[in-house]
Design an enzyme around this catalytic site. Structure first.
Site, PDB file in Angstrom:
ATOM      1  N   LYS A 111       0.816  -1.219   0.000  1.00 29.85           N
ATOM      2  CA  LYS A 111       0.000   0.000   0.000  1.00 29.85           C
ATOM      3  C   LYS A 111       0.847   1.266   0.000  1.00 29.85           C
ATOM      4  O   LYS A 111       0.439   2.275  -0.571  1.00 29.85           O
ATOM      5  CB  LYS A 111      -0.975   0.007   1.186  1.00 29.85           C
ATOM      6  CG  LYS A 111      -2.076  -1.042   1.022  1.00 29.85           C
ATOM      7  CD  LYS A 111      -3.384  -0.658   1.674  1.00 29.85           C
ATOM      8  CE  LYS A 111      -4.478  -1.592   1.190  1.00 29.85           C
ATOM      9  NZ  LYS A 111      -5.788  -1.361   1.755  1.00 29.85           N
ATOM     10  N   LYS A 194      -5.241  -6.480  -8.122  1.00 29.20           N
ATOM     11  CA  LYS A 194      -6.475  -6.786  -7.384  1.00 29.20           C
ATOM     12  C   LYS A 194      -7.561  -5.755  -7.689  1.00 29.20           C
ATOM     13  O   LYS A 194      -7.256  -4.573  -7.837  1.00 29.20           O
ATOM     14  CB  LYS A 194      -6.104  -6.756  -5.898  1.00 29.20           C
ATOM     15  CG  LYS A 194      -7.211  -6.975  -4.931  1.00 29.20           C
ATOM     16  CD  LYS A 194      -6.630  -7.077  -3.530  1.00 29.20           C
ATOM     17  CE  LYS A 194      -6.766  -5.750  -2.814  1.00 29.20           C
ATOM     18  NZ  LYS A 194      -7.455  -5.766  -1.546  1.00 29.20           N
ATOM     19  N   LYS A 197     -11.573  -0.893  -4.297  1.00 29.79           N
ATOM     20  CA  LYS A 197     -12.516   0.232  -4.207  1.00 29.79           C
ATOM     21  C   LYS A 197     -11.856   1.533  -4.605  1.00 29.79           C
ATOM     22  O   LYS A 197     -12.487   2.429  -5.128  1.00 29.79           O
ATOM     23  CB  LYS A 197     -12.968   0.492  -2.763  1.00 29.79           C
ATOM     24  CG  LYS A 197     -13.417  -0.628  -1.967  1.00 29.79           C
ATOM     25  CD  LYS A 197     -13.683  -0.103  -0.541  1.00 29.79           C
ATOM     26  CE  LYS A 197     -13.774  -1.250   0.434  1.00 29.79           C
ATOM     27  NZ  LYS A 197     -12.478  -1.581   1.035  1.00 29.79           N
TER      28      LYS A 197
HETATM   29  N1  AQP Z   1     -10.259  -8.008  -5.168  1.00 32.67           N
HETATM   30  C1  AQP Z   1     -10.557  -8.702  -4.090  1.00 32.67           C
HETATM   31  N2  AQP Z   1     -10.798 -10.026  -4.187  1.00 32.67           N
HETATM   32  C2  AQP Z   1     -11.118 -10.750  -3.074  1.00 32.67           C
HETATM   33  N3  AQP Z   1     -11.230 -10.219  -1.839  1.00 32.67           N
HETATM   34  C3  AQP Z   1     -11.005  -8.900  -1.703  1.00 32.67           C
HETATM   35  N4  AQP Z   1     -11.028  -8.071  -0.630  1.00 32.67           N
HETATM   36  C4  AQP Z   1     -10.734  -6.824  -1.049  1.00 32.67           C
HETATM   37  N5  AQP Z   1     -10.507  -6.802  -2.358  1.00 32.67           N
HETATM   38  C5  AQP Z   1     -10.666  -8.074  -2.811  1.00 32.67           C
HETATM   39  C6  AQP Z   1     -11.347  -8.500   0.716  1.00 32.67           C
HETATM   40  O1  AQP Z   1     -12.307  -7.598   1.250  1.00 32.67           O
HETATM   41  C7  AQP Z   1     -12.111  -7.501   2.661  1.00 32.67           C
HETATM   42  C8  AQP Z   1     -12.173  -6.082   3.074  1.00 32.67           C
HETATM   43  O2  AQP Z   1     -11.110  -5.393   2.499  1.00 32.67           O
HETATM   44  P1  AQP Z   1     -10.659  -3.996   3.085  1.00 32.67           P
HETATM   45  O3  AQP Z   1     -11.722  -3.004   2.855  1.00 32.67           O
HETATM   46  O4  AQP Z   1     -10.268  -4.140   4.508  1.00 32.67           O
HETATM   47  O5  AQP Z   1      -9.355  -3.612   2.351  1.00 32.67           O
HETATM   48  P2  AQP Z   1      -8.713  -4.005   1.016  1.00 32.67           P
HETATM   49  O6  AQP Z   1      -8.370  -5.464   0.995  1.00 32.67           O
HETATM   50  O7  AQP Z   1      -7.579  -3.075   0.818  1.00 32.67           O
HETATM   51  O8  AQP Z   1      -9.888  -3.745  -0.032  1.00 32.67           O
HETATM   52  P3  AQP Z   1      -9.903  -2.781  -1.266  1.00 32.67           P
HETATM   53  O9  AQP Z   1     -11.252  -2.917  -1.872  1.00 32.67           O
HETATM   54  O10 AQP Z   1      -8.723  -3.029  -2.152  1.00 32.67           O
HETATM   55  O11 AQP Z   1      -9.800  -1.357  -0.590  1.00 32.67           O
HETATM   56  P4  AQP Z   1      -8.770  -0.188  -0.848  1.00 32.67           P
HETATM   57  O12 AQP Z   1      -8.957   0.189  -2.283  1.00 32.67           O
HETATM   58  O13 AQP Z   1      -9.176   0.899   0.079  1.00 32.67           O
HETATM   59  O14 AQP Z   1      -7.400  -0.699  -0.552  1.00 32.67           O
HETATM   60  C9  AQP Z   1     -10.808  -8.191   2.988  1.00 32.67           C
HETATM   61  O15 AQP Z   1     -11.089  -9.439   3.588  1.00 32.67           O
HETATM   62  C10 AQP Z   1     -10.154  -8.368   1.657  1.00 32.67           C
HETATM   63  O16 AQP Z   1      -9.333  -9.529   1.603  1.00 32.67           O
END
Ligand code: AQP
Length: 336
Positions: A111, A194, A197
């Site tokens: 990140k 990946k 959001k």
């Molecule tokens: N692409 C993905 N495929 C499968 N699982 C996913 N998760 C996130 N993206 C994918 C799972 O969603 C849960 C919550 O995630 P989070 O909000 O804590 O953070 P993240 O993993 O960083 O999700 P994002 O959507 O990518 O958010 P941003 O853009 O803010 O960094 C977790 O269990 C994660 O594994």
């Protein structure tokens, strides 16, 4: 009763990746565990969030969890910032965790990217706050994808060191609950990244708020390759890496249809992408449509969503208060 704690950041609206990789499993876990599902807004601000959007996304996140079927009569949807004990316990854990442990966290490296020096201190300490989230409720299990497994191991290290240093047997050693066949949904624009959001391109993801036309347009424009759809699952990591977009779309189809990539390959292998994309659009709209409609209905009634959040916070404060009080006593804080 076994207790689960799991969180999701309101750093945007939830994506199909969040749904298939996490939230869908949370719904299933309700029957065997006492569950606390948390909208982790304290975690979200480790990276810049527009304040107004953060508020809207926090409420939308809660509405989404209600729409997918989290039963708030039996379980809890919590907005993290409503219970200050999370931040208070995290500070104690910042003093238990070692810098060397944090340096090994791969998510920070991912990140923070190349410019690590300008990442926030909060992003670096993120796993310590996550340990506080979990241990404040003495959760026995944390459902996570492979990417978060390291943070749950760190939570165990923190619990163990706290118990050892203060000669107590206070915090449990939480178990990660790795999802069966964890679905890792990749970006529609780049099959090696990946789905996120916060990706700059809205075309990289399917949002749970997208309507049928938007979903169709995004799938139509999703990156593919010039070959027909594979007629078998990837035989190796190398084979997958050679056609990441194709296997990603097949993986999404399999997860939504609750079947295997093998079955998808048998049914659709050899077809042109345009035909497969039509089938994928139809399936996605059919599966997400009811969730989106319910989420929209709930989000239009902020009073009802806020009432659920207030009640969740109340229940969590009641659980968190004695735990934090005991931690403060153990570490030697004076209570005059
Ligand atoms: N692409 C993905 N495929 C499968 N699982 C996913 N998760 C996130 N993206 C994918 C799972 O969603 C849960 C919550 O995630 P989070 O909000 O804590 O953070 P993240 O993993 O960083 O999700 P994002 O959507 O990518 O958010 P941003 O853009 O803010 O960094 C977790 O269990 C994660 O594994």
């Amino acid at each position: 009763m076994k207790r689960i704690f799991s969180g999701i950041q309101p750093s945007g609206g939830f994506t199909l990746g969040n749904y298939l990789g996490a939230v869908k499993n949370w719904v299933a876990l309700q029957k065997d565990y006492e569950c606390i599902y948390c909208i982790v807004d304290l975690h979200a601000i480790t990276q810049w969030q527009d304040p107004q959007e953060l508020r809207a996304n926090s409420r939308l996140g809660a509405a989404t969890l209600m729409a997918v079927g989290i039963d708030t009569r039996k379980h809890i949807i919590l907005l993290q910032s409503l219970v200050p004990h999370h931040a208070q316990l995290a500070w104690v854990f910042n003093c238990v965790a070692r810098v060397g442990w944090m340096n090994r966290m791969t998510q920070f490296k991912d990140k923070a990217g190349k410019d690590r020096e300008s990442a926030s201190l909060g992003l670096y300490a993120y796993p310590s706050l996550m340990a506080a989230d979990i241990l404040l409720y003495k959760a026995t299990h944390v459902p996570v994808g492979e990417d978060q497994k390291q943070h749950v191991e760190l939570t165990r290290d923190i619990a163990q060191k706290f118990n050892h240093d203060y000669k107590v047997d206070f915090f449990p050693l939480t178990e990660p609950l790795i999802y069966g066949e964890a679905t890792r949904v990749m970006s529609l624009r780049d099959g090696t990244k990946k789905m996120s959001k916060s990706d700059a391109s809205d075309y990289s993801r399917i949002n749970l708020t997208d309507d049928a036309d938007t979903i169709a347009d995004k799938i139509k424009k999703a990156k593919t390759d010039p070959h027909p759809l594979p007629d078998a699952p990837p035989a190796s990591d190398k084979a997958r890496a050679a056609r990441p977009e194709a296997y990603n779309l097949m993986g999404i189809y399999a997860a939504l249809a609750e079947t295997t990539i093998d079955a998808v390959a048998k049914e659709h292998g050899g077809k042109q992408f345009s035909a497969f994309k039509n089938a994928l659009t139809e399936l996605t709209v059919a599966k997400l449509g009811p969730v989106t409609a319910e989420m929209r209905r709930l989000n239009a009634d902020p009073g009802a969503v806020d009432a659920v959040l207030r009640e969740g916070a109340e229940r969590c404060r009641t659980m968190a208060e004695p735990v934090l009080e005991e931690v403060y006593r153990i570490v030697g804080f004076l209570k005059p």
